[in-house]
Enzyme design. Structure first.
Site, PDB file in Angstrom:
ATOM      1  N   PHE A  54       1.058  -1.121  -0.094  1.00  0.00           N
ATOM      2  CA  PHE A  54       0.069   0.140  -0.011  1.00  0.00           C
ATOM      3  C   PHE A  54       0.924   1.214  -0.148  1.00  0.00           C
ATOM      4  O   PHE A  54       1.756   1.276   0.751  1.00  0.00           O
ATOM      5  CB  PHE A  54      -0.973  -0.258   1.284  1.00  0.00           C
ATOM      6  N   SER A 104       0.996  -1.434   5.931  1.00  0.00           N
ATOM      7  CA  SER A 104       1.671  -1.222   7.073  1.00  0.00           C
ATOM      8  C   SER A 104       1.180  -1.850   8.263  1.00  0.00           C
ATOM      9  O   SER A 104       1.713  -2.561   9.044  1.00  0.00           O
ATOM     10  CB  SER A 104       1.698   0.148   7.346  1.00  0.00           C
ATOM     11  N   PHE A 105      -0.379  -2.052   8.271  1.00  0.00           N
ATOM     12  CA  PHE A 105      -0.799  -2.922   9.453  1.00  0.00           C
ATOM     13  C   PHE A 105      -0.315  -4.249   9.505  1.00  0.00           C
ATOM     14  O   PHE A 105      -0.197  -4.628  10.701  1.00  0.00           O
ATOM     15  CB  PHE A 105      -2.301  -2.912   9.347  1.00  0.00           C
ATOM     16  N   THR A 142      -5.943   7.835   4.435  1.00  0.00           N
ATOM     17  CA  THR A 142      -6.768   6.870   5.149  1.00  0.00           C
ATOM     18  C   THR A 142      -7.386   7.690   6.222  1.00  0.00           C
ATOM     19  O   THR A 142      -6.898   8.377   6.781  1.00  0.00           O
ATOM     20  CB  THR A 142      -5.883   5.783   5.556  1.00  0.00           C
ATOM     21  N   HIS A 144      -8.504   6.358   8.826  1.00  0.00           N
ATOM     22  CA  HIS A 144      -8.116   5.641  10.157  1.00  0.00           C
ATOM     23  C   HIS A 144      -6.655   5.610  10.532  1.00  0.00           C
ATOM     24  O   HIS A 144      -6.068   4.994  11.041  1.00  0.00           O
ATOM     25  CB  HIS A 144      -8.614   4.068  10.257  1.00  0.00           C
ATOM     26  N   PHE A 146      11.876   0.584  12.535  1.00  0.00           N
ATOM     27  CA  PHE A 146      10.848   1.243  12.303  1.00  0.00           C
ATOM     28  C   PHE A 146      11.236   2.220  10.940  1.00  0.00           C
ATOM     29  O   PHE A 146      11.682   3.199  11.140  1.00  0.00           O
ATOM     30  CB  PHE A 146      10.131   1.909  13.163  1.00  0.00           C
ATOM     31  N   ARG A 185      10.634  12.162   1.614  1.00  0.00           N
ATOM     32  CA  ARG A 185      11.445  11.205   2.445  1.00  0.00           C
ATOM     33  C   ARG A 185      11.923   9.901   1.791  1.00  0.00           C
ATOM     34  O   ARG A 185      12.499   9.095   2.543  1.00  0.00           O
ATOM     35  CB  ARG A 185      10.653  11.015   3.717  1.00  0.00           C
TER      36      ARG A 185
END
Length: 162
Positions: free
Chosen positions: A25, A59-60, A89, A91, A116, A130
């Site tokens: 995603f 990412s979830f 998103t 959320h 991370f 980035r």
């Protein structure tokens, strides 16, 4: 080392293996972050076959795969790469919180550094900045962190400190 403390090297020892877990995603951003990570791994002494890449939907899903790879015993460190973009998103806060916590737990539960490398930005433009744009490549920074942490953990284990 006495009072000087312990410091990891930014150059990988021969044969060190790393894993990278990448979210599909927002792949416009995550593919660039992955390229930055691979480039830094190679530049810092990691042979390309010693980096395994696993793709997850978003990412979830990063933490569960990162934890499995960390617990496998095959890798000195695992890098998580994703991009959670506020505008993309509804959320956003829940996803950022879950991913941050999940990556931390993957590391602490396995004893293997899980880095991370997930961007949390307000816009796609900030993400691209980035991922090799104006602000450098955070994927490359995550790879450098993985090498340094792997080296530090190796030194601590050799001294019986970890």
């Amino acid at each position: 080392m006495g009072n000087a403390g312990y410091v990891g090297s930014v150059t990988a020892d021969k044969g060190m293996k790393f894993a990278v877990v990448v979210a599909r995603f927002n792949s416009l951003v995550t593919k660039e972050l992955l390229e930055g990570a691979i480039e830094v791994f190679e530049r810092h002494g990691v042979n390309p076959p010693d980096v395994d890449v696993a793709w997850v939907p978003g990412s979830f899903e990063l933490p569960v795969v990162a934890k499995a790879m960390a617990k496998s015993g095959k890798y000195e460190a695992v890098v998580c790469i994703g991009a959670v973009i506020q505008g993309a998103t509804s959320h956003y806060d829940a996803v950022v919180s879950a991913v941050t916590s999940g990556v931390l737990h993957a590391s602490t539960d396995s004893g293997v550094p899980v880095i991370f490398g997930v961007l949390t930005t307000d816009s796609l433009e900030q993400g691209l900045d980035r991922a090799g744009g104006k602000v450098g490549n955070k994927g490359g920074e995550a790879a450098a962190t993985a090498i340094e942490m792997a080296s530090l953990m190796k030194k601590l284990k050799a001294e019986g400190k970890a």
